[in-house]
Write a protein that holds these residues in place. Structure first.
Motif, PDB file in Angstrom:
ATOM      1  N   LEU A 155       0.825  -1.222   0.000  1.00  0.00           N
ATOM      2  CA  LEU A 155       0.000   0.000   0.000  1.00  0.00           C
ATOM      3  C   LEU A 155       0.852   1.261   0.000  1.00  0.00           C
ATOM      4  CD1 LEU A 155      -2.788   1.434   0.321  1.00  0.00           C
ATOM      5  CD2 LEU A 155      -2.431   1.282   2.796  1.00  0.00           C
ATOM      6  N   HIS A 156       1.892   1.265   0.844  1.00  0.00           N
ATOM      7  CA  HIS A 156       2.657   2.500   1.040  1.00  0.00           C
ATOM      8  C   HIS A 156       3.828   2.637   0.072  1.00  0.00           C
ATOM      9  CE1 HIS A 156       0.266   3.419   4.481  1.00  0.00           C
ATOM     10  NE2 HIS A 156       0.698   2.402   5.198  1.00  0.00           N
ATOM     11  N   ARG A 157       3.914   1.747  -0.927  1.00  0.00           N
ATOM     12  CA  ARG A 157       5.063   1.806  -1.838  1.00  0.00           C
ATOM     13  C   ARG A 157       5.126   3.144  -2.575  1.00  0.00           C
ATOM     14  NH1 ARG A 157       0.794  -0.260  -4.245  1.00  0.00           N
ATOM     15  NH2 ARG A 157       0.455  -0.026  -6.478  1.00  0.00           N
ATOM     16  N   THR A 158       3.955   3.802  -2.692  1.00  0.00           N
ATOM     17  CA  THR A 158       3.918   5.074  -3.433  1.00  0.00           C
ATOM     18  C   THR A 158       3.956   6.291  -2.518  1.00  0.00           C
ATOM     19  OG1 THR A 158       1.515   5.004  -3.354  1.00  0.00           O
ATOM     20  CG2 THR A 158       2.562   4.059  -5.317  1.00  0.00           C
ATOM     21  N   TRP A 212       6.667   9.577   1.987  1.00  0.00           N
ATOM     22  CA  TRP A 212       7.480   9.243   3.169  1.00  0.00           C
ATOM     23  C   TRP A 212       8.559   8.205   2.819  1.00  0.00           C
ATOM     24  CZ3 TRP A 212       8.565  10.802   7.889  1.00  0.00           C
ATOM     25  CH2 TRP A 212       8.997   9.902   8.862  1.00  0.00           C
ATOM     26  N   ARG A 213       8.231   7.361   1.860  1.00  0.00           N
ATOM     27  CA  ARG A 213       9.158   6.306   1.463  1.00  0.00           C
ATOM     28  C   ARG A 213       9.752   6.566   0.072  1.00  0.00           C
ATOM     29  NH1 ARG A 213      11.501   2.751   4.907  1.00  0.00           N
ATOM     30  NH2 ARG A 213      10.137   2.448   6.686  1.00  0.00           N
ATOM     31  N   LEU A 214       9.700   7.836  -0.342  1.00  0.00           N
ATOM     32  CA  LEU A 214      10.122   8.161  -1.703  1.00  0.00           C
ATOM     33  C   LEU A 214      11.568   7.766  -1.979  1.00  0.00           C
ATOM     34  CD1 LEU A 214       9.340   9.491  -4.370  1.00  0.00           C
ATOM     35  CD2 LEU A 214       9.961  11.701  -3.412  1.00  0.00           C
ATOM     36  N   PHE A 215      12.412   7.946  -0.971  1.00  0.00           N
ATOM     37  CA  PHE A 215      13.835   7.678  -1.175  1.00  0.00           C
ATOM     38  C   PHE A 215      14.323   6.465  -0.403  1.00  0.00           C
ATOM     39  CE2 PHE A 215      13.351  12.323  -1.775  1.00  0.00           C
ATOM     40  CZ  PHE A 215      13.592  12.336  -3.138  1.00  0.00           C
ATOM     41  N   LYS A 216      13.403   5.636   0.041  1.00  0.00           N
ATOM     42  CA  LYS A 216      13.783   4.511   0.883  1.00  0.00           C
ATOM     43  C   LYS A 216      12.957   3.294   0.463  1.00  0.00           C
ATOM     44  CE  LYS A 216      14.880   4.119   5.805  1.00  0.00           C
ATOM     45  NZ  LYS A 216      14.614   4.724   7.121  1.00  0.00           N
ATOM     46  N   LYS A 240      12.253  -1.723  -4.939  1.00  0.00           N
ATOM     47  CA  LYS A 240      13.514  -1.000  -5.139  1.00  0.00           C
ATOM     48  C   LYS A 240      13.452  -0.165  -6.422  1.00  0.00           C
ATOM     49  CE  LYS A 240      16.679  -4.204  -4.793  1.00  0.00           C
ATOM     50  NZ  LYS A 240      18.040  -4.744  -4.554  1.00  0.00           N
ATOM     51  N   ARG A 241      13.986   1.034  -6.327  1.00  0.00           N
ATOM     52  CA  ARG A 241      14.115   1.903  -7.488  1.00  0.00           C
ATOM     53  C   ARG A 241      15.516   2.492  -7.442  1.00  0.00           C
ATOM     54  NH1 ARG A 241      10.229  -0.542  -8.004  1.00  0.00           N
ATOM     55  NH2 ARG A 241       8.087   0.074  -8.535  1.00  0.00           N
ATOM     56  N   TRP A 242      16.006   2.949  -8.603  1.00  0.00           N
ATOM     57  CA  TRP A 242      17.383   3.443  -8.606  1.00  0.00           C
ATOM     58  C   TRP A 242      17.563   4.662  -7.720  1.00  0.00           C
ATOM     59  CZ3 TRP A 242      18.015   8.412  -9.994  1.00  0.00           C
ATOM     60  CH2 TRP A 242      17.057   9.013 -10.844  1.00  0.00           C
ATOM     61  N   SER A 288      19.395   1.973  -0.955  1.00  0.00           N
ATOM     62  CA  SER A 288      19.428   0.517  -0.906  1.00  0.00           C
ATOM     63  C   SER A 288      19.256   0.046   0.524  1.00  0.00           C
ATOM     64  CB  SER A 288      20.768   0.000  -1.437  1.00  0.00           C
ATOM     65  OG  SER A 288      20.776   0.094  -2.845  1.00  0.00           O
ATOM     66  N   PRO A 289      18.639  -1.101   0.702  1.00  0.00           N
ATOM     67  CA  PRO A 289      18.514  -1.647   2.051  1.00  0.00           C
ATOM     68  C   PRO A 289      19.886  -2.016   2.604  1.00  0.00           C
ATOM     69  CG  PRO A 289      17.827  -3.242   0.416  1.00  0.00           C
ATOM     70  CD  PRO A 289      18.062  -1.965  -0.319  1.00  0.00           C
ATOM     71  N   PRO A 290      20.078  -1.975   3.922  1.00  0.00           N
ATOM     72  CA  PRO A 290      21.373  -2.298   4.508  1.00  0.00           C
ATOM     73  C   PRO A 290      21.735  -3.764   4.247  1.00  0.00           C
ATOM     74  CG  PRO A 290      19.709  -2.057   6.231  1.00  0.00           C
ATOM     75  CD  PRO A 290      19.066  -1.649   4.935  1.00  0.00           C
ATOM     76  N   ALA A 291      22.878  -3.991   3.629  1.00  0.00           N
ATOM     77  CA  ALA A 291      23.441  -5.345   3.462  1.00  0.00           C
ATOM     78  C   ALA A 291      22.517  -6.296   2.731  1.00  0.00           C
ATOM     79  CB  ALA A 291      23.815  -5.939   4.825  1.00  0.00           C
ATOM     80  N   ALA A 292      21.712  -5.766   1.860  1.00  0.00           N
ATOM     81  CA  ALA A 292      20.774  -6.635   1.156  1.00  0.00           C
ATOM     82  C   ALA A 292      21.332  -7.005  -0.201  1.00  0.00           C
ATOM     83  CB  ALA A 292      19.438  -5.936   0.982  1.00  0.00           C
TER      84      ALA A 292
END
Lengths: 400, 400, 400
Positions: free
Chosen positions: A194-197, A200-204, A243-245, A249-253
């Motif tokens: 739901l919150h992918r867009t 708040w999560r635009l850069f994460k 994930k988007r460019w 990036s997630p830590p150690a993923a």
């Protein structure tokens, strides 16, 4: 509850209703026997204001500094007392005939239009509700059966009692049952889709799916992410990722690989107060519908306050355990973006779903272990509370 | 049904309810087991859209050219699928948790937030509805009990199958039960009084009263005007007529005298396709609520689409059996005035009455032979359909 | 009823419901068997208008000077007759099919669209209601069971029959049950508190509390103020009074002391017509909800007309028993301020309370003797009326 247990439960075929949790099923208008935040302290003045809480009509009024809460209905002819005014200190008079009630105990102390020796005095009263002020808000206790209220500090999140902090928050009236709001808040599954867009999560980035375990400590249950998957290939359909460019990036993923994160990595920046709590997970919930999200450096709370069966009040609070000059930086951050992105647009996506959720019937899936654990917690907590009210002498069963 | 029969029925004293037609009486939300036009084809795109039909919530979405219709409710938590999007070709994903359904069969093929091996896959599904596109519109079949849909061409007016034509139309959401709309459409009595002030009839008189016979051919019943009276003297009250000096005189009508018109006179200008149908009357109706008015040179259809017990969708279509350059003249005529006067103001008078009709109880009069014949047709047609669904092997009783 | 009686009743502990007055309790939509004023005479013209009265839908139309009232529902298909028009003198035709009803007796005299010899004629009818015009208003009688209406002059306030007067008035549609409106109007208690801030009383103090006795004369009960107290000291709370330095002092009142006023002092300026009535009190009420306030020099009436269980129509009328040139002074006074301050803002405070009153349950106090006396009057009056309707030959029991 072990992970195996919860997964068995969530896979139980054909579970469609809420009969497993009878008290929860019956609590459409909220659980009585708890404290609820209802409005900002600054909104309660000498002019009465009416609210609705767990289906009860309640009038709030401040008298010489103290907030009082009474049943918002004059017993004479049913007129709301919130339309009245304070004719004498410590009292509230009904707008219609001047029936005057003591704010402390609700007793009818005068009926102005029947003179000083009115025989009705002392023969009528309105119910009063225990009131407290915490976190800049007015809290009201809704009794089950006229019992005394437990100290509010026993119900507040432990880290908010006796610790200095700064905070910012937002209170919204929303459509939809409070249980849908609470389940949405603690729900493990929806955030990543739901919150992918959300801005708040635009850069994460967020993971695609997790393996989750629910653990209980005291009166809270914690959601511990055992595994996180940032991408997934769905057979016959294709690949899906958040994930988007342009996203961090997630830590150690590694792509498609699992990363065991618990909260050990992210907890590095956590301040001492939080660390001392030793949270076993990022998200936790407790009765009567309090969500706690422990971000590095601050904690976000959501209180899902029951108004009636179809409405609730969303109380979102962001707390930072700071003192002195550092608090200025928090307020800047909160008013600069947290308030708008997180308590605004992000939370608005939740409000949208809560409004359209329509269950039971329902069909649960693996991540709903968080929902069923919460319902189980609510059922057990309220059962114990009922027993304590019916038999006050018995020792409390506080632990699970 | 003979004329004598129908007149006896309509004169039956004290008929007040619809118990004579039990299926019709029960069909407040529409008859299941038929195809219904629901919206313009151009309105259904890759973005899902929710509609309501026969009380069912349905989501429509176009995927690689093909329109699909599914029950608009995710079985997980009851959220409308029309809020979702197509994450993978041939699928629709719920906005809340990414439950992903195959558009063709409604099977849950992925739960995005539970990863590729989610145990819920294959264990949930949503109902699908047969879909067709005809006359520039999307048609949905509402099954009685999950049965296969008959070919839509068996239900469409015969002259619209395999014949070239041009058309213009209008779709309006309207208040009122679909049966009142259909009865109003086929009603023999009201046009001459209600529509006397319509602009559509500004220059063309209408009779005061008729003698009418209902005749059935195949699945249609036709209204044949045996006699038309252009004026009438009501004893003790006075004379009443629709004729005005500025209105076209009726063909071969003498004041106060009867003129047997059938449709022979007016049929002169009828084009070959229509003439070939050999319509025994001007107005005909068939299940599940399709009105056909055969004007000289074109045919007007009305589809009364049940939304729920209190709302219907009016679908009005004007068809001309033309090809080539002549179609330009039709479009000019339709957009120039038919759309505004006929599908607009004239039809708006009907909508007004349908909204305020409130029956049963009711008290029928002689011209209501058209209503009772329609109800009888509906009752018989639906009874046969029910029998066919329950016992698919038996031969269909298609004739009356 | 003596004062002792009524005070005993009002002090009865725990009276919470209206079971003492079963007919009154059942009369949510009004008492049938009475005349009600429904609108200004000038508002009823040749164009039909629909109203609702005691839950009945009624169409009013004026034909050659006479107002007629019919049930606002065509028996054919339930369409409101108020949408129709008069096609022939003395008739009203339904907008849908031209069913034409005789305005005098409601008989179906023509069905236009079925021609002059329609067999339905004489076989259908709509109910008619007795109509009268008085005080510039249209009055409609709502029968209990089709009985004849008694003469309206038997129900009008006696002083309005056969006496010249001038009047001004206001009709408002209001929310809330008509009984709350009537009880509010006759209520002894609220005026002194609710209306303390009204502009109407800006320069005229009101007492704090009274001792009141209810006396019945004929079909009216009167509220006689035996004692008035302009100030009061409430033990432990403080002093409360309506008196202000800018307000006119009460006649012969000493602070905190009782003044027996009856209406002897104020009656000095009363004109001969009023004096002849020898009113035993300032405020009186009669069935079916008529309030009469006898001010010196004029009388104010309020009619609480039941629309349905949740709505009523407020009809407020100010009457002056004048003739000739003196009437100009009344109109100047009424339009200059009475209309705005009394029938407007003052009465608006009442409308506010009537809207929010919510009883039963209720808890009555001493001044509610006026309410219980009114309910008792209504119960007795209606019981006698019912008996008269069921057994018309029996002599009427008109007295209490």
């Amino acid at each position: 509850m072990t992970r195996a247990d919860s997964q068995t439960r969530s896979r139980a075929p054909g579970r469609q209703d809420w009969s497993t949790w009878p008290h929860y099923n019956a609590a459409a208008a909220g659980f009585r026997g708890y404290w609820y935040p209802v409005t900002w302290s600054s909104h309660v003045t000498g002019k009465p204001t009416g609210i609705r809480l767990c289906g009860d009509a309640i009038v709030l009024v401040r008298d010489r500094g103290t907030v009082h809460a009474l049943h918002d209905r004059c017993p004479h002819r049913g007129v709301p007392l919130s339309l009245g005014r304070r004719e004498f200190p410590g009292t509230l008079s009904c707008a219609y005939h001047g029936w005057t009630f003591d704010l402390a105990d609700g007793d009818l102390v005068a009926a102005i239009t029947d003179g000083p020796r009115s025989p009705i005095c002392g023969k009528a009263r309105v119910a009063t509700y225990p009131v407290a002020e915490r976190l800049g808000m007015v809290w009201v206790y809704v009794p089950i059966a006229g019992e005394d209220a437990p100290p509010i500090d026993e119900q507040l999140p432990e880290e908010l009692v006796g610790t200095p902090f700064v905070m910012g928050g937002r209170i919204d009236d929303r459509t939809g049952n409070w249980r849908f709001a609470c389940e949405n808040g603690y729900d493990e599954g929806h955030a990543k889709y739901l919150h992918r867009t959300s801005l708040w999560r635009l850069f994460k980035a967020m993971p695609t799916w997790n393996v989750t375990r629910i653990e209980q400590r005291g009166r809270w249950i914690y959601r511990r992410q055992l595994e996180q998957y940032w991408e997934a290939d769905f057979p016959g359909l294709g690949r899906w990722t958040n994930k988007r460019w342009w996203k961090l990036s997630p830590p150690a993923a590694k792509d498609g690989a699992a990363s065991n994160i618990g909260n050990t990595g992210a907890a590095k920046k956590v301040d001492p107060v939080i660390a001392a709590q030793d949270f076993p997970g990022f998200a936790s919930v407790s009765m009567p519908g309090v969500l706690r999200i422990a971000y590095p450096g601050f904690i976000h709370y959501e209180f899902y306050v029951p108004v009636d069966a179809d409405h609730h009040r969303y109380v979102g609070v962001m707390v930072n355990f700071l003192e002195g000059a550092a608090t200025a930086r928090f307020y800047l951050k909160y008013l600069g973006w947290i308030r708008w992105l997180f308590h605004g647009q992000f939370s608005g996506q939740d409000a949208w779903m809560v409004d359209v959720t329509d269950a039971p019937p329902e069909k649960l899936y693996r991540p709903d272990v968080s929902l069923t654990a919460w319902r189980g917690l609510a059922e057990k907590d309220y059962t114990a509370k009922l027993a304590a009210v019916e038999n006050p002498a018995a020792p409390k069963n506080k632990d699970a």
